[in-house]
Design an enzyme around this catalytic site. Structure first.
Site, PDB file in Angstrom:
ATOM      1  CE  LYS A 134      -1.849  -0.930   3.990  1.00  0.00           C
ATOM      2  NZ  LYS A 134      -1.138  -2.188   4.302  1.00  0.00           N
ATOM      3  NE  ARG A 187      -4.246  -1.068   9.666  1.00  0.00           N
ATOM      4  CZ  ARG A 187      -3.079  -0.479   9.426  1.00  0.00           C
ATOM      5  NH1 ARG A 187      -3.014   0.709   8.889  1.00  0.00           N
ATOM      6  NH2 ARG A 187      -1.974  -1.106   9.707  1.00  0.00           N
ATOM      7  NE  ARG A 216       7.965  -3.003   5.940  1.00  0.00           N
ATOM      8  CZ  ARG A 216       6.685  -2.704   6.084  1.00  0.00           C
ATOM      9  NH1 ARG A 216       6.077  -1.947   5.190  1.00  0.00           N
ATOM     10  NH2 ARG A 216       5.995  -3.186   7.099  1.00  0.00           N
ATOM     11  NE  ARG A 233       7.012  -0.802  10.103  1.00  0.00           N
ATOM     12  CZ  ARG A 233       5.951  -0.591   9.341  1.00  0.00           C
ATOM     13  NH1 ARG A 233       6.063   0.133   8.241  1.00  0.00           N
ATOM     14  NH2 ARG A 233       4.792  -1.104   9.647  1.00  0.00           N
ATOM     15  NE  ARG A 268       2.127  -4.948  11.156  1.00  0.00           N
ATOM     16  CZ  ARG A 268       3.129  -4.576  10.365  1.00  0.00           C
ATOM     17  NH1 ARG A 268       4.333  -5.095  10.546  1.00  0.00           N
ATOM     18  NH2 ARG A 268       2.931  -3.691   9.416  1.00  0.00           N
TER      19      ARG A 268
HETATM   20  P1  AP5 Z   1       4.984  -1.602   1.738  1.00  0.00           P
HETATM   21  O1  AP5 Z   1       4.640  -0.752   0.579  1.00  0.00           O
HETATM   22  O2  AP5 Z   1       5.843  -1.031   2.809  1.00  0.00           O
HETATM   23  O3  AP5 Z   1       3.658  -2.274   2.326  1.00  0.00           O
HETATM   24  P2  AP5 Z   1       2.469  -1.668   3.170  1.00  0.00           P
HETATM   25  O4  AP5 Z   1       1.231  -2.344   2.692  1.00  0.00           O
HETATM   26  O5  AP5 Z   1       2.489  -0.183   3.159  1.00  0.00           O
HETATM   27  O6  AP5 Z   1       2.899  -2.257   4.585  1.00  0.00           O
HETATM   28  P3  AP5 Z   1       2.888  -1.639   6.030  1.00  0.00           P
HETATM   29  O7  AP5 Z   1       3.532  -2.663   6.921  1.00  0.00           O
HETATM   30  O8  AP5 Z   1       3.483  -0.262   6.065  1.00  0.00           O
HETATM   31  O9  AP5 Z   1       1.394  -1.600   6.293  1.00  0.00           O
HETATM   32  P4  AP5 Z   1       0.703  -1.671   7.608  1.00  0.00           P
HETATM   33  O10 AP5 Z   1      -0.647  -1.391   7.141  1.00  0.00           O
HETATM   34  O11 AP5 Z   1       0.827  -2.868   8.435  1.00  0.00           O
HETATM   35  O12 AP5 Z   1       1.531  -0.618   8.463  1.00  0.00           O
HETATM   36  P5  AP5 Z   1       1.192   0.867   8.875  1.00  0.00           P
HETATM   37  O13 AP5 Z   1       2.454   1.607   8.804  1.00  0.00           O
HETATM   38  O14 AP5 Z   1      -0.004   1.380   8.145  1.00  0.00           O
HETATM   39  O15 AP5 Z   1       5.669  -2.940   1.170  1.00  0.00           O
HETATM   40  C1  AP5 Z   1       6.114  -3.968   2.040  1.00  0.00           C
HETATM   41  C2  AP5 Z   1       7.471  -4.516   1.532  1.00  0.00           C
HETATM   42  O16 AP5 Z   1       7.262  -5.181   0.286  1.00  0.00           O
HETATM   43  C3  AP5 Z   1       8.507  -3.434   1.286  1.00  0.00           C
HETATM   44  O17 AP5 Z   1       9.779  -3.914   1.608  1.00  0.00           O
HETATM   45  C4  AP5 Z   1       8.389  -3.158  -0.222  1.00  0.00           C
HETATM   46  O18 AP5 Z   1       9.599  -2.710  -0.742  1.00  0.00           O
HETATM   47  C5  AP5 Z   1       7.999  -4.533  -0.757  1.00  0.00           C
HETATM   48  N1  AP5 Z   1       7.101  -4.466  -1.921  1.00  0.00           N
HETATM   49  C6  AP5 Z   1       6.089  -3.580  -2.140  1.00  0.00           C
HETATM   50  N2  AP5 Z   1       5.459  -3.854  -3.304  1.00  0.00           N
HETATM   51  C7  AP5 Z   1       6.090  -4.957  -3.820  1.00  0.00           C
HETATM   52  C8  AP5 Z   1       5.888  -5.754  -4.998  1.00  0.00           C
HETATM   53  N3  AP5 Z   1       4.928  -5.482  -5.896  1.00  0.00           N
HETATM   54  N4  AP5 Z   1       6.708  -6.810  -5.189  1.00  0.00           N
HETATM   55  C9  AP5 Z   1       7.683  -7.109  -4.286  1.00  0.00           C
HETATM   56  N5  AP5 Z   1       7.932  -6.387  -3.158  1.00  0.00           N
HETATM   57  C10 AP5 Z   1       7.133  -5.337  -2.926  1.00  0.00           C
HETATM   58  O19 AP5 Z   1       0.726   0.666  10.376  1.00  0.00           O
HETATM   59  C11 AP5 Z   1       1.623   0.236  11.384  1.00  0.00           C
HETATM   60  C12 AP5 Z   1       0.863   0.166  12.696  1.00  0.00           C
HETATM   61  O20 AP5 Z   1       0.356   1.476  13.036  1.00  0.00           O
HETATM   62  C13 AP5 Z   1      -0.383  -0.729  12.708  1.00  0.00           C
HETATM   63  O21 AP5 Z   1      -0.050  -2.084  12.961  1.00  0.00           O
HETATM   64  C14 AP5 Z   1      -1.193  -0.080  13.845  1.00  0.00           C
HETATM   65  O22 AP5 Z   1      -0.696  -0.463  15.094  1.00  0.00           O
HETATM   66  C15 AP5 Z   1      -0.914   1.399  13.649  1.00  0.00           C
HETATM   67  N6  AP5 Z   1      -1.916   2.063  12.790  1.00  0.00           N
HETATM   68  C16 AP5 Z   1      -1.681   2.643  11.575  1.00  0.00           C
HETATM   69  N7  AP5 Z   1      -2.828   3.148  11.072  1.00  0.00           N
HETATM   70  C17 AP5 Z   1      -3.809   2.883  11.978  1.00  0.00           C
HETATM   71  C18 AP5 Z   1      -5.201   3.113  12.014  1.00  0.00           C
HETATM   72  N8  AP5 Z   1      -5.848   3.757  11.003  1.00  0.00           N
HETATM   73  N9  AP5 Z   1      -5.900   2.683  13.094  1.00  0.00           N
HETATM   74  C19 AP5 Z   1      -5.286   2.060  14.113  1.00  0.00           C
HETATM   75  N10 AP5 Z   1      -3.960   1.777  14.136  1.00  0.00           N
HETATM   76  C20 AP5 Z   1      -3.230   2.181  13.081  1.00  0.00           C
END
Ligand code: AP5
Length: 218
Positions: A13, A88, A127, A160, A171
């Site tokens: 994402k 979320r 990652r 991370r 997660r």
């Molecule tokens: P990446 O693009 O980083 O993936 P992502 O979907 O953004 O993953 P995140 O882990 O950042 O999402 P998340 O939703 O768990 O975390 P968030 O920060 O929102 O890609 C992942 C990896 O794959 C990278 O290494 C990339 O290079 C690689 N990649 C990408 N595309 C690829 C492809 N096509 N082919 C191969 N490799 C590829 O949230 C973290 C925490 O914050 C949550 O757990 C929660 O505790 C809190 N939080 C955040 N938002 C909220 C909310 N709205 N409500 C409550 N808690 C929240």
């Protein structure tokens, strides 16, 4: 144009949201990045959020919703934005809808980046994120020019805390239980499109651009 990115943790994402934001000159708003910036700066919000994030749990809506609504009310969001990691759960989506409806506005596209759990576990383990600017890399797919060093700011790249295997499983459970129902929520509104997130990131992006330009119906 107001866009929501859906998908499991690690589905890509954030990677796609950054590319969309660059192409359409709209802000990329990641609630995860906002929390990580607060943790880095040692704010009270950051300290509270960290406890939940490190366990793979969602940060409570009372903390999350206000931050997001304040952010989208800022001037740079007047032409739209791409939301990454918000909403979320259904209550967050309903609040966002209500607030936008007050402005006679609404979300234009919800894009689900679909990746099976087994691919996710491999991606998260590989990652690496910059301790300073938050740029992300992958040890196989997106390597930095110098191993362990951020191309953007030259600082250290680390795994991370919440990408450790024991937390990734949690997660994913939280995703399936609380976030996946949003796919049905936006499908019923007629704004959901799904892309196959297992392909190369440029191919995924190509599909998304076709959706946003209205030339592809998936
Ligand atoms: P990446 O693009 O980083 O993936 P992502 O979907 O953004 O993953 P995140 O882990 O950042 O999402 P998340 O939703 O768990 O975390 P968030 O920060 O929102 O890609 C992942 C990896 O794959 C990278 O290494 C990339 O290079 C690689 N990649 C990408 N595309 C690829 C492809 N096509 N082919 C191969 N490799 C590829 O949230 C973290 C925490 O914050 C949550 O757990 C929660 O505790 C809190 N939080 C955040 N938002 C909220 C909310 N709205 N409500 C409550 N808690 C929240």
């Amino acid at each position: 144009m107001k866009i929501i990115m859906l998908g499991a943790p690690g589905a890509g994402k954030g990677t796609q949201a950054k590319m969309i934001a660059d192409k359409y000159s709209i802000p990329h708003i990641s609630t995860g990045d906002i929390f990580r910036a607060n943790i880095k700066n040692g704010t009270a919000l950051g300290m509270e959020a960290k406890g939940y994030m490190d366990q793979g749990l969602l940060v409570p809506d009372e903390l999350t919703v206000k931050i997001l609504l304040d952010r989208v009310a800022q001037e740079d969001c007047s032409n739209g934005y791409v939301l990454d990691g918000f909403p979320r759960n259904i209550p967050q989506a309903e609040v966002l809808d209500r607030e936008l409806a007050k402005l006679n506005d609404g979300i234009d596209h919800a894009i689900d980046v679909d990746v099976p759990d087994e691919n996710i576990i491999r991606r998260m383990g590989g990652r690496r994120a910059c301790v300073s600017c938050g740029a992300t890399y992958h040890i196989e797919y997106i390597r930095p020019k110098t191993e362990g060093i951020c191309d953007v700011c030259g600082k250290e790249l680390v795994l991370r805390e919440d990408d450790r295997p024991e937390t990734v499983g949690k997660r994913l459970d939280v995703y399936h239980e609380q976030t996946q129902p949003l796919i049905d929520f936006y499908n019923k509104k007629g704004i959901l499109k799904t892309v196959d997130g297992t392909r190369q990131m440029q191919e995924v992006f190509h599909d998304i651009v076709e959706i946003l330009s209205g030339s592809k119906q998936i």
